[in-house]
Design an enzyme around this catalytic site. Sequence first.
Site, PDB file in Angstrom:
ATOM      1  N   HIS A 105       5.964   1.488  -0.181  1.00 14.83           N
ATOM      2  CA  HIS A 105       4.698   1.689   0.572  1.00 14.83           C
ATOM      3  C   HIS A 105       3.777   0.693   0.036  1.00 14.83           C
ATOM      4  O   HIS A 105       2.761   1.469  -0.628  1.00 14.83           O
ATOM      5  CB  HIS A 105       4.304   3.251   0.721  1.00 14.83           C
ATOM      6  CG  HIS A 105       5.300   4.125   1.566  1.00 14.83           C
ATOM      7  ND1 HIS A 105       4.924   4.307   2.728  1.00 14.83           N
ATOM      8  CD2 HIS A 105       6.343   4.577   1.262  1.00 14.83           C
ATOM      9  CE1 HIS A 105       5.873   4.958   3.441  1.00 14.83           C
ATOM     10  NE2 HIS A 105       6.808   5.055   2.462  1.00 14.83           N
ATOM     11  N   CYS A 141       9.246   1.378   5.298  1.00 19.88           N
ATOM     12  CA  CYS A 141      10.108   2.442   4.904  1.00 19.88           C
ATOM     13  C   CYS A 141      10.663   2.806   6.310  1.00 19.88           C
ATOM     14  O   CYS A 141      11.685   2.161   6.441  1.00 19.88           O
ATOM     15  CB  CYS A 141       9.129   3.708   4.799  1.00 19.88           C
ATOM     16  SG  CYS A 141      10.202   5.081   3.875  1.00 19.88           S
ATOM     17  N   GLU A 150       1.184   0.012   1.680  1.00 18.88           N
ATOM     18  CA  GLU A 150      -0.131   0.127   2.315  1.00 18.88           C
ATOM     19  C   GLU A 150      -0.845   1.287   1.459  1.00 18.88           C
ATOM     20  O   GLU A 150      -2.299   1.447   1.775  1.00 18.88           O
ATOM     21  CB  GLU A 150       0.148   0.916   3.645  1.00 18.88           C
ATOM     22  CG  GLU A 150       0.607   2.223   3.760  1.00 18.88           C
ATOM     23  CD  GLU A 150       1.980   2.593   3.417  1.00 18.88           C
ATOM     24  OE1 GLU A 150       2.298   3.665   3.333  1.00 18.88           O
ATOM     25  OE2 GLU A 150       2.685   1.603   3.013  1.00 18.88           O
TER      26      GLU A 150
END
Length: 254
Positions: free
Chosen positions: A223, A115, A225
């Site tokens: 994202h 990001c 993660e």
Amino acid sequence: MGIIFNNPLIGVAMCQIDNGGHPTQSVHNKYLTAITQAGGVPLALPHQLCATPSLLEQALAALDGVLLTGSPSNIEPWQYGEAGKEAHADPGRDRLAFAIITWATSRGMPLFGICRGMQELVVANGGALWRDLDQLKTGLTHHEEATQPLNVQYAPTHDVFPEADGLLTRLLGSDAPLAVNSLHHQGIRETGPQLRIEARAPDGLIEAVSLRRHPFALAVQWHPEWQPEHNDASRAIFAGFIHAAQHYHKEKTP
């Protein structure tokens, strides 16, 4: 005889927030968890390292890779040639990220941006950003609804289309469309000549890039993660990053 560790050390860029009047640097647990699940050892990198170049050099020399995380802040617009102020700025994060990118690029150290981290890699290499994607009116919403629960905010909202023969496609084992989450108000307008486009959204917005002539410098706009244990593609991306860091460690160890 000393203990031999095989898990690579991964530096994680921190962000600054105000905590009751106290400037506080932090990083979301989800980034640290994703690194440890993939086999890396996360180490936080504070902004103060930039005040003393020798300290930053010492810290980065000990690492095997660096993760540039997402953030609620945005890069200051003067960094990519635009006028005006940024309401959600974090100039310390800007300085740290650009110093890290310069160091990692010159030494071939693995780098993964998420990001804001993708936008940092682009701006550091001469690219530019769209400051407000809503103004493009492409019909595709790229940001989350902040009033919704996190599991809704981070749910997949659109596909991205990996480029054939790119680093992302090699990590995923396919160039098939990939469903991703989308939580960003800004995006990539121009990449700069040093970067390769790795994926686009259906409206053409650049969603992933890699640095040419670098062993592993990948950045994505979504994202991965977020709960990678439930997402094969996210696990593959983090696994590739950690594998590159392990290789880098072996190459730099005498």
